[in-house]
Design a protein around this motif. Sequence first.
Motif, mmCIF file in Angstrom:
data_model
loop_
_atom_site.group_PDB
_atom_site.id
_atom_site.type_symbol
_atom_site.label_atom_id
_atom_site.label_comp_id
_atom_site.label_asym_id
_atom_site.label_seq_id
_atom_site.Cartn_x
_atom_site.Cartn_y
_atom_site.Cartn_z
ATOM 1 N N GLU A 55 -23.857 -92.128 -98.608
ATOM 2 C CA GLU A 55 -22.491 -91.630 -98.494
ATOM 3 C C GLU A 55 -22.479 -90.140 -98.155
ATOM 4 O O GLU A 55 -21.642 -89.681 -97.363
ATOM 5 C CB GLU A 55 -21.733 -91.893 -99.795
ATOM 6 N N HIS A 56 -23.403 -89.393 -98.755
ATOM 7 C CA HIS A 56 -23.517 -87.969 -98.436
ATOM 8 C C HIS A 56 -23.848 -87.771 -96.956
ATOM 9 O O HIS A 56 -23.259 -86.923 -96.274
ATOM 10 C CB HIS A 56 -24.603 -87.325 -99.306
ATOM 11 N N SER A 57 -24.766 -88.562 -96.448
ATOM 12 C CA SER A 57 -25.170 -88.455 -95.046
ATOM 13 C C SER A 57 -24.025 -88.825 -94.112
ATOM 14 O O SER A 57 -23.780 -88.145 -93.102
ATOM 15 C CB SER A 57 -26.382 -89.349 -94.790
ATOM 16 N N LEU A 58 -23.334 -89.900 -94.427
ATOM 17 C CA LEU A 58 -22.195 -90.327 -93.616
ATOM 18 C C LEU A 58 -21.078 -89.288 -93.655
ATOM 19 O O LEU A 58 -20.440 -88.997 -92.630
ATOM 20 C CB LEU A 58 -21.670 -91.672 -94.112
ATOM 21 N N GLN A 59 -20.855 -88.726 -94.818
ATOM 22 C CA GLN A 59 -19.812 -87.713 -94.948
ATOM 23 C C GLN A 59 -20.169 -86.447 -94.170
ATOM 24 O O GLN A 59 -19.307 -85.827 -93.532
ATOM 25 C CB GLN A 59 -19.586 -87.372 -96.423
ATOM 26 N N SER A 60 -21.435 -86.076 -94.196
ATOM 27 C CA SER A 60 -21.880 -84.913 -93.426
ATOM 28 C C SER A 60 -21.622 -85.131 -91.944
ATOM 29 O O SER A 60 -21.123 -84.240 -91.237
ATOM 30 C CB SER A 60 -23.373 -84.667 -93.662
ATOM 31 N N ALA A 61 -21.960 -86.320 -91.450
ATOM 32 C CA ALA A 61 -21.742 -86.634 -90.040
ATOM 33 C C ALA A 61 -20.254 -86.709 -89.709
ATOM 34 O O ALA A 61 -19.823 -86.272 -88.630
ATOM 35 C CB ALA A 61 -22.430 -87.955 -89.692
ATOM 36 N N THR A 62 -19.472 -87.261 -90.627
ATOM 37 C CA THR A 62 -18.029 -87.342 -90.417
ATOM 38 C C THR A 62 -17.419 -85.954 -90.305
ATOM 39 O O THR A 62 -16.576 -85.686 -89.432
ATOM 40 C CB THR A 62 -17.364 -88.118 -91.564
ATOM 41 N N ARG A 63 -17.841 -85.055 -91.176
ATOM 42 C CA ARG A 63 -17.345 -83.675 -91.124
ATOM 43 C C ARG A 63 -17.786 -82.981 -89.836
ATOM 44 O O ARG A 63 -17.018 -82.220 -89.230
ATOM 45 C CB ARG A 63 -17.827 -82.899 -92.346
ATOM 46 N N ALA A 64 -19.024 -83.222 -89.424
ATOM 47 C CA ALA A 64 -19.523 -82.612 -88.195
ATOM 48 C C ALA A 64 -18.683 -83.059 -87.002
ATOM 49 O O ALA A 64 -18.292 -82.240 -86.159
ATOM 50 C CB ALA A 64 -20.988 -82.983 -87.986
ATOM 51 N N GLU A 65 -18.399 -84.354 -86.933
ATOM 52 C CA GLU A 65 -17.583 -84.852 -85.834
ATOM 53 C C GLU A 65 -16.180 -84.255 -85.886
ATOM 54 O O GLU A 65 -15.630 -83.851 -84.850
ATOM 55 C CB GLU A 65 -17.499 -86.377 -85.884
ATOM 56 N N ALA A 66 -15.594 -84.181 -87.077
ATOM 57 C CA ALA A 66 -14.239 -83.643 -87.223
ATOM 58 C C ALA A 66 -14.160 -82.188 -86.775
ATOM 59 O O ALA A 66 -13.104 -81.727 -86.312
ATOM 60 C CB ALA A 66 -13.781 -83.780 -88.669
ATOM 61 N N ASP A 67 -15.277 -81.467 -86.909
ATOM 62 C CA ASP A 67 -15.323 -80.067 -86.499
ATOM 63 C C ASP A 67 -15.656 -79.889 -85.022
ATOM 64 O O ASP A 67 -15.804 -78.753 -84.554
ATOM 65 C CB ASP A 67 -16.350 -79.308 -87.340
ATOM 66 N N ALA A 69 -18.428 -81.073 -83.393
ATOM 67 C CA ALA A 69 -19.858 -80.991 -83.077
ATOM 68 C C ALA A 69 -20.209 -81.993 -81.990
ATOM 69 O O ALA A 69 -19.559 -83.033 -81.832
ATOM 70 C CB ALA A 69 -20.689 -81.259 -84.328
ATOM 71 N N ASP A 70 -21.272 -81.692 -81.230
ATOM 72 C CA ASP A 70 -21.705 -82.616 -80.189
ATOM 73 C C ASP A 70 -22.531 -83.747 -80.794
ATOM 74 O O ASP A 70 -22.852 -83.740 -81.995
ATOM 75 C CB ASP A 70 -22.466 -81.891 -79.079
ATOM 76 N N ILE A 71 -22.884 -84.722 -79.960
ATOM 77 C CA ILE A 71 -23.557 -85.919 -80.451
ATOM 78 C C ILE A 71 -24.878 -85.600 -81.134
ATOM 79 O O ILE A 71 -25.229 -86.216 -82.148
ATOM 80 C CB ILE A 71 -23.762 -86.944 -79.311
ATOM 81 N N GLU A 72 -25.613 -84.624 -80.618
ATOM 82 C CA GLU A 72 -26.908 -84.307 -81.211
ATOM 83 C C GLU A 72 -26.754 -83.767 -82.623
ATOM 84 O O GLU A 72 -27.500 -84.144 -83.530
ATOM 85 C CB GLU A 72 -27.662 -83.311 -80.331
ATOM 86 N N MET A 73 -25.775 -82.898 -82.826
ATOM 87 C CA MET A 73 -25.595 -82.332 -84.158
ATOM 88 C C MET A 73 -24.978 -83.343 -85.121
ATOM 89 O O MET A 73 -25.284 -83.341 -86.315
ATOM 90 C CB MET A 73 -24.736 -81.070 -84.076
ATOM 91 N N ILE A 74 -24.143 -84.233 -84.610
ATOM 92 C CA ILE A 74 -23.580 -85.283 -85.466
ATOM 93 C C ILE A 74 -24.685 -86.203 -85.969
ATOM 94 O O ILE A 74 -24.766 -86.517 -87.162
ATOM 95 C CB ILE A 74 -22.508 -86.089 -84.706
ATOM 96 N N VAL A 75 -25.550 -86.639 -85.056
ATOM 97 C CA VAL A 75 -26.667 -87.501 -85.455
ATOM 98 C C VAL A 75 -27.611 -86.753 -86.385
ATOM 99 O O VAL A 75 -28.132 -87.319 -87.352
ATOM 100 C CB VAL A 75 -27.398 -88.038 -84.212
ATOM 101 N N SER A 167 -21.584 -98.150 -89.388
ATOM 102 C CA SER A 167 -21.323 -98.881 -88.149
ATOM 103 C C SER A 167 -20.631 -98.006 -87.108
ATOM 104 O O SER A 167 -20.829 -98.191 -85.901
ATOM 105 C CB SER A 167 -20.482 -100.130 -88.435
ATOM 106 N N TYR A 168 -19.839 -97.058 -87.563
ATOM 107 C CA TYR A 168 -19.154 -96.161 -86.633
ATOM 108 C C TYR A 168 -20.153 -95.282 -85.885
ATOM 109 O O TYR A 168 -19.986 -95.003 -84.687
ATOM 110 C CB TYR A 168 -18.159 -95.286 -87.396
ATOM 111 N N PHE A 169 -21.190 -94.841 -86.599
ATOM 112 C CA PHE A 169 -22.162 -93.929 -86.009
ATOM 113 C C PHE A 169 -23.317 -94.645 -85.300
ATOM 114 O O PHE A 169 -24.121 -94.005 -84.636
ATOM 115 C CB PHE A 169 -22.725 -92.994 -87.087
ATOM 116 N N GLU A 170 -23.386 -95.960 -85.458
ATOM 117 C CA GLU A 170 -24.504 -96.696 -84.861
ATOM 118 C C GLU A 170 -24.655 -96.448 -83.362
ATOM 119 O O GLU A 170 -25.778 -96.222 -82.887
ATOM 120 C CB GLU A 170 -24.368 -98.190 -85.145
ATOM 121 N N PRO A 171 -23.565 -96.479 -82.568
ATOM 122 C CA PRO A 171 -23.746 -96.222 -81.132
ATOM 123 C C PRO A 171 -24.335 -94.843 -80.834
ATOM 124 O O PRO A 171 -25.118 -94.688 -79.883
ATOM 125 C CB PRO A 171 -22.324 -96.349 -80.577
ATOM 126 N N LEU A 172 -23.998 -93.844 -81.630
ATOM 127 C CA LEU A 172 -24.536 -92.508 -81.430
ATOM 128 C C LEU A 172 -26.028 -92.476 -81.745
ATOM 129 O O LEU A 172 -26.815 -91.858 -81.021
ATOM 130 C CB LEU A 172 -23.784 -91.497 -82.301
#
Length: 205
Positions: A55-67, A69-75, A167-172
């Motif tokens: 959940e921490h990892s998913l939340q970090s990625a969610t926040r990165a996307e909301a800000d 961030a590009d695909i590399e930093m989100i992943v 599942s949302y981040f799987e394509p990335l």
Amino acid sequence: MKTVQFKQMKDGTQEEYKFLHAYEDQYAKGLPDRILEALKNLENTLSGYLVTRLEHSLQSATRAEADGADIEMIVAALVHDIGDDLAPYNHSQYAASILRPYVRPEVTWVINQHGLFQNYYYAHFLGGNRNERDYLIDHPWYQSCVDFCEKWDQASFDPDYPTKPLSYFEPLVREVFSREPFDSHYVGNQTMGKSAVDIALSGQV
């Protein structure tokens, strides 16, 4: 040929190594699946927080996307703690080594250093130096790592934050980890035989 015949690598033939390379290349294509499986396994690691490590990892990625961030930093935000199970004392370097062939050097450097930079929030409570990261203050990616930790890593322990599922981040994940490794389009002119990224990881310009 089903297996090679050599018992020591120095005795292998060109034909055998071409045979092995084909196997290894095919196996490497399954990396996105293994990354996703490793992320799922974070659901059962490191108790004590209000959220699981997944959940921490998913939340970090969610926040990165909301800000924005590009695909590399989100992943990178998604996989930054993927080494907690097998590398509890150097998980940052573990994650950085996985990312290195597929992303720009800045992203690799930030993930490599995020454990040190994250110490700012708690090291002084445990007798450590919270400002140890400042020996890197003149590095061009210092602020990127500060921002990564401040905006996404240290902030992502909130069970009420609207976090997107894996599942949302799987394509990335599949897009990044299906890239040709060390492709100059993504990682610049660094290759496995050059040391520029290794210099960057060590904290030097």
